[in-house]
Scaffold this motif. Structure first.
Motif, PDB file in Angstrom:
ATOM      1  N   LEU A  13       3.575   3.149  -1.759  1.00 42.90           N
ATOM      2  CA  LEU A  13       4.356   4.189  -1.147  1.00 42.90           C
ATOM      3  C   LEU A  13       3.491   5.409  -0.713  1.00 42.90           C
ATOM      4  O   LEU A  13       2.609   5.929  -1.419  1.00 42.90           O
ATOM      5  N   VAL A  14       3.802   6.039   0.466  1.00 43.21           N
ATOM      6  CA  VAL A  14       3.417   7.158   0.912  1.00 43.21           C
ATOM      7  C   VAL A  14       4.312   8.069   1.591  1.00 43.21           C
ATOM      8  O   VAL A  14       4.900   7.580   2.885  1.00 43.21           O
ATOM      9  N   ASP A  15       4.866   9.351   0.967  1.00 37.05           N
ATOM     10  CA  ASP A  15       5.564   9.850   1.321  1.00 37.05           C
ATOM     11  C   ASP A  15       7.058   9.364   1.748  1.00 37.05           C
ATOM     12  O   ASP A  15       7.852   9.207   2.855  1.00 37.05           O
ATOM     13  N   GLY A  16       7.619   8.284   0.867  1.00 31.90           N
ATOM     14  CA  GLY A  16       8.827   7.527   1.167  1.00 31.90           C
ATOM     15  C   GLY A  16       8.532   6.626   2.018  1.00 31.90           C
ATOM     16  O   GLY A  16       9.991   6.043   2.601  1.00 31.90           O
ATOM     17  N   VAL A  17       7.440   6.230   2.515  1.00 31.83           N
ATOM     18  CA  VAL A  17       7.289   5.049   3.416  1.00 31.83           C
ATOM     19  C   VAL A  17       6.588   3.772   2.632  1.00 31.83           C
ATOM     20  O   VAL A  17       5.620   4.008   1.996  1.00 31.83           O
ATOM     21  N   LEU A  18       7.049   2.689   2.821  1.00 31.40           N
ATOM     22  CA  LEU A  18       6.385   1.444   2.383  1.00 31.40           C
ATOM     23  C   LEU A  18       5.074   1.147   3.388  1.00 31.40           C
ATOM     24  O   LEU A  18       5.411   0.958   4.332  1.00 31.40           O
ATOM     25  N   ALA A  19       3.741   1.438   2.839  1.00 25.06           N
ATOM     26  CA  ALA A  19       2.982   1.163   3.593  1.00 25.06           C
ATOM     27  C   ALA A  19       2.202   0.088   3.235  1.00 25.06           C
ATOM     28  O   ALA A  19       1.873  -0.343   2.094  1.00 25.06           O
ATOM     29  N   ASP A  20       1.195  -0.701   4.278  1.00 27.60           N
ATOM     30  CA  ASP A  20       0.444  -1.613   4.211  1.00 27.60           C
ATOM     31  C   ASP A  20      -0.978  -1.246   4.558  1.00 27.60           C
ATOM     32  O   ASP A  20      -1.250  -1.136   5.523  1.00 27.60           O
ATOM     33  N   ARG A  21      -1.902  -1.314   3.441  1.00 27.23           N
ATOM     34  CA  ARG A  21      -3.456  -1.218   3.736  1.00 27.23           C
ATOM     35  C   ARG A  21      -3.977  -2.505   3.124  1.00 27.23           C
ATOM     36  O   ARG A  21      -5.097  -2.496   2.862  1.00 27.23           O
ATOM     37  N   ALA A  22      -3.206  -3.690   3.396  1.00 25.50           N
ATOM     38  CA  ALA A  22      -3.895  -5.003   3.148  1.00 25.50           C
ATOM     39  C   ALA A  22      -4.036  -5.854   4.632  1.00 25.50           C
ATOM     40  O   ALA A  22      -4.957  -6.622   4.313  1.00 25.50           O
TER      41      ALA A  22
ATOM     42  N   ASN B 298      -8.130  -2.121  10.030  1.00 24.93           N
ATOM     43  CA  ASN B 298      -9.077  -1.232   9.469  1.00 24.93           C
ATOM     44  C   ASN B 298      -8.347  -0.532   8.157  1.00 24.93           C
ATOM     45  O   ASN B 298      -7.827   0.424   7.994  1.00 24.93           O
ATOM     46  N   ARG B 299      -8.282  -1.460   6.930  1.00 21.36           N
ATOM     47  CA  ARG B 299      -7.482  -0.990   5.802  1.00 21.36           C
ATOM     48  C   ARG B 299      -8.265  -0.115   5.108  1.00 21.36           C
ATOM     49  O   ARG B 299      -7.527   0.661   4.320  1.00 21.36           O
ATOM     50  N   SER B 300      -9.375   0.178   5.414  1.00 27.19           N
ATOM     51  CA  SER B 300     -10.324   1.221   4.538  1.00 27.19           C
ATOM     52  C   SER B 300      -9.764   2.737   5.024  1.00 27.19           C
ATOM     53  O   SER B 300      -9.948   3.727   4.386  1.00 27.19           O
ATOM     54  N   SER B 301      -9.346   2.677   6.260  1.00 31.85           N
ATOM     55  CA  SER B 301      -8.875   3.978   7.022  1.00 31.85           C
ATOM     56  C   SER B 301      -7.572   4.311   7.683  1.00 31.85           C
ATOM     57  O   SER B 301      -7.230   5.331   7.953  1.00 31.85           O
ATOM     58  N   SER B 302      -6.680   2.924   7.485  1.00 27.03           N
ATOM     59  CA  SER B 302      -5.562   3.082   8.107  1.00 27.03           C
ATOM     60  C   SER B 302      -4.513   2.357   7.442  1.00 27.03           C
ATOM     61  O   SER B 302      -4.766   1.581   6.595  1.00 27.03           O
ATOM     62  N   ALA B 303      -3.262   2.481   7.751  1.00 23.14           N
ATOM     63  CA  ALA B 303      -2.046   1.736   7.210  1.00 23.14           C
ATOM     64  C   ALA B 303      -1.068   1.491   8.383  1.00 23.14           C
ATOM     65  O   ALA B 303      -1.031   2.063   9.172  1.00 23.14           O
ATOM     66  N   ALA B 304      -0.233   0.338   7.916  1.00 16.78           N
ATOM     67  CA  ALA B 304       0.914   0.119   8.678  1.00 16.78           C
ATOM     68  C   ALA B 304       2.250   0.424   7.891  1.00 16.78           C
ATOM     69  O   ALA B 304       2.323   0.111   6.796  1.00 16.78           O
ATOM     70  N   GLU B 305       3.172   1.449   8.545  1.00 17.97           N
ATOM     71  CA  GLU B 305       4.289   1.381   8.131  1.00 17.97           C
ATOM     72  C   GLU B 305       5.250   0.218   8.237  1.00 17.97           C
ATOM     73  O   GLU B 305       5.551  -0.371   9.247  1.00 17.97           O
TER      74      GLU B 305
END
Length: 504
Positions: free
Chosen positions: A284-293, A297-304
């Motif tokens: 979770l990031v600020d109420g968002v389910l975030a994918d860093r897997a 570029n999982r080291s520096s980005s995420a998908a909402e």
């Protein structure tokens, strides 16, 4: 997490009757003498599938319930022998090649002990379903287990997969036998599979595309014999996983189970957390389910994937933490299968929670009535209670030897009062008096089903505006009801009748 090939040697693959290798639907099942233990949904599905393939099937059932008698009649017409009564459940008949057991039968059952001593393989319906998959092009399995939340997670996963345009279904412990899904005349693209420890115990060769253990807490110790064995059975979910093992960062036991698992080479360990995710995690990031897997570029980005606000299936109320965790787990399995972020969002938005799982019955006079009858053990009840600040707790039933003291100690700060029902209510009362002697406590001295109406009325008298009246029994239901569903229905009916009469 140990990587290897797709099992060079596995005793479960040893052929029956010489050269037979029963590892796919097209194998030669004809003429095999197979005993099916149990005549519930899974037992009936197993017997039916085996009869269709020419096996000689004997079904052993204990109770002559109307449903069992009806199923027996159908199977006898198809050629099975059906025997009722425990006298038939002592040792396999001479010449038995295989036993297929219903999941509730423990390994210490005399029949299972005798089968093992005689060298007769014992499979569950889940194992049989895996071995009856098509030789090529079979639907991959996305598997889920956990002490709590697995039905919610697997049905969330089903909703996500369907939102992605896939022909998918939830099966297994969720209620639909896996054999029905595997052998459906219109093949599925992918299966969302819920597995209990009972089912995992009798499984030998499943190789899921991706797998997940949501959490582990002591449960069913009477069946498994010890917590260590129960935990070991949970860990079997990860064995032979092909692509991703999903674990709960906030429950270290699940990560340890991944570390101990033998997986297909290249399978990844993917965590989910209610905190900010590190690389190779969802969170979770600020109420968002975030994918860093599952991003480049999982080291520096995420998908909402979605927002917590999208999880509005509880009548618009804020979702409990464990509900959000289940959504993250389902999203991780879907992403492992290649589902797009937009489908995760759409599937979670469309999802309607299963009955009796933190379901709001109604809100009346600023008091919210919540049915979580599915909270049949202490960890589930604790998760449910922890979602609310001020609770009048309706609890009790069959504790099955479980210790409720840690549960009560953890939630006393949230309790406005407690109403206790069921055969083991005294144990909960003792824990409440120890940890919260000043909290109002009502003991309903009846195990008749009508006691739920008394409990609801007592809870209404204790509740204040802004409170939640929560049915989270921390116990099984069979002392008073046919099922936890019947218990939840009785609660909801009593609430509606009382509020309609203007008593709350």
């Amino acid at each position: 997490m140990t990587s290897g090939g797709l099992w060079a040697v596995d005793p479960a693959y040893e052929p029956l009757e010489g050269a037979r290798d029963l590892t796919h639907e097209g194998a030669d099942w004809s003429g095999l003498s197979i005993v099916v233990m149990g005549l519930g949904l899974s037992g009936f599905a197993a017997a039916d599938a085996l009869l269709e393939r020419g096996s000689d099937v004997t079904v052993l059932a204990r109770d002559r319930t109307p449903a069992a008698l009806e199923r027996a009649k159908v199977l006898e017409v198809l050629g099975a022998q059906v025997h009722f009564g425990e006298e038939h459940q002592r040792t396999p008949p001479e010449g038995t090649h295989l036993v297929v057991t219903s999941p509730g039968i423990p390994p210490r059952h005399p029949f299972m002990v005798a089968a093992t001593a005689a060298g007769v393989p014992v499979w569950g319906e889940v194992e049989l379903a895996w071995r009856m998959r098509a030789r090529a092009g079979a639907a991959p399995w996305l598997t889920i287990t956990g002490t709590n939340g697995k039905t919610t997670a697997v049905t969330m996963l089903e909703s996500i997969l369907r939102a992605a345009g896939l022909r998918a279904v939830a099966a297994g412990n969720v209620g639909r036998p896996l054999l029905e899904a595997v052998l459906h005349p219109e093949p599925y693209d992918v299966l969302a599979v819920e597995l209990s420890t009972f089912q995992l115990h009798w499984s030998r060769s499943i190789s899921a595309y991706a797998s997940c253990c949501l959490n582990v807490a002591p449960d069913h110790l009477d069946w498994h014999g010890s917590y260590d064995e129960y935990r070991r059975m949970k860990g079997k979910i990860y064995q032979r996983t092909q692509i991703a093992c999903i674990y709960n960062v906030d429950d270290p036991t699940t990560e340890h189970l991944v570390e101990d698992a033998e997986v297909v080479e290249g399978a990844r360990a993917i965590g989910f957390t209610l905190g900010i995710p590190a690389p190779s995690m969802l969170g979770l990031v600020d109420g968002v389910l975030a994918d860093r897997a599952f991003v480049e570029n999982r080291s520096s980005s995420a998908a909402e994937l979605a927002q917590v606000a999208d999880l509005t299936g509880h009548g618009g109320a804020d979702p409990a933490a464990h509900y959000v965790a289940d959504a993250l787990a389902a999203a991780a399995l879907a992403r492992a299968y290649g589902v797009a972020p937009s489908a995760v969002r759409d599937g979670l938005r469309a999802y309607v929670p299963q009955p009796h799982r933190a379901a709001t019955v109604l809100t009346h006079n600023q008091i919210r009535w919540v049915d979580d009858s599915k909270a049949t053990n202490a960890p589930a009840a604790q998760a449910s209670l922890s979602a609310y600040d001020h609770v009048v707790w309706i609890a009790g039933g069959q504790l099955k030897g479980a210790d409720v003291d840690p549960l009560v100690a953890a939630v006393v700060g949230r309790l406005r009062g407690a109403v206790l029902v069921g055969v083991d209510r005294a144990e909960i009362a003792t824990a409440l008096r120890r940890h919260a002697p000043d909290i109002p406590l009502v003991d309903i001295d009846s195990t008749e089903t009508g006691a739920m109406r008394e409990a609801v009325q007592a809870a209404a008298a204790l509740a204040q505006p802004g409170d939640v009246v929560l049915l989270a029994p921390a116990a099984a239901s069979l002392d008073m009801f046919d099922s936890y569903g019947a218990r939840g229905d009785a609660f909801a009916q009593a609430v509606r009748e009382m509020t309609a009469d203007g008593d709350a």
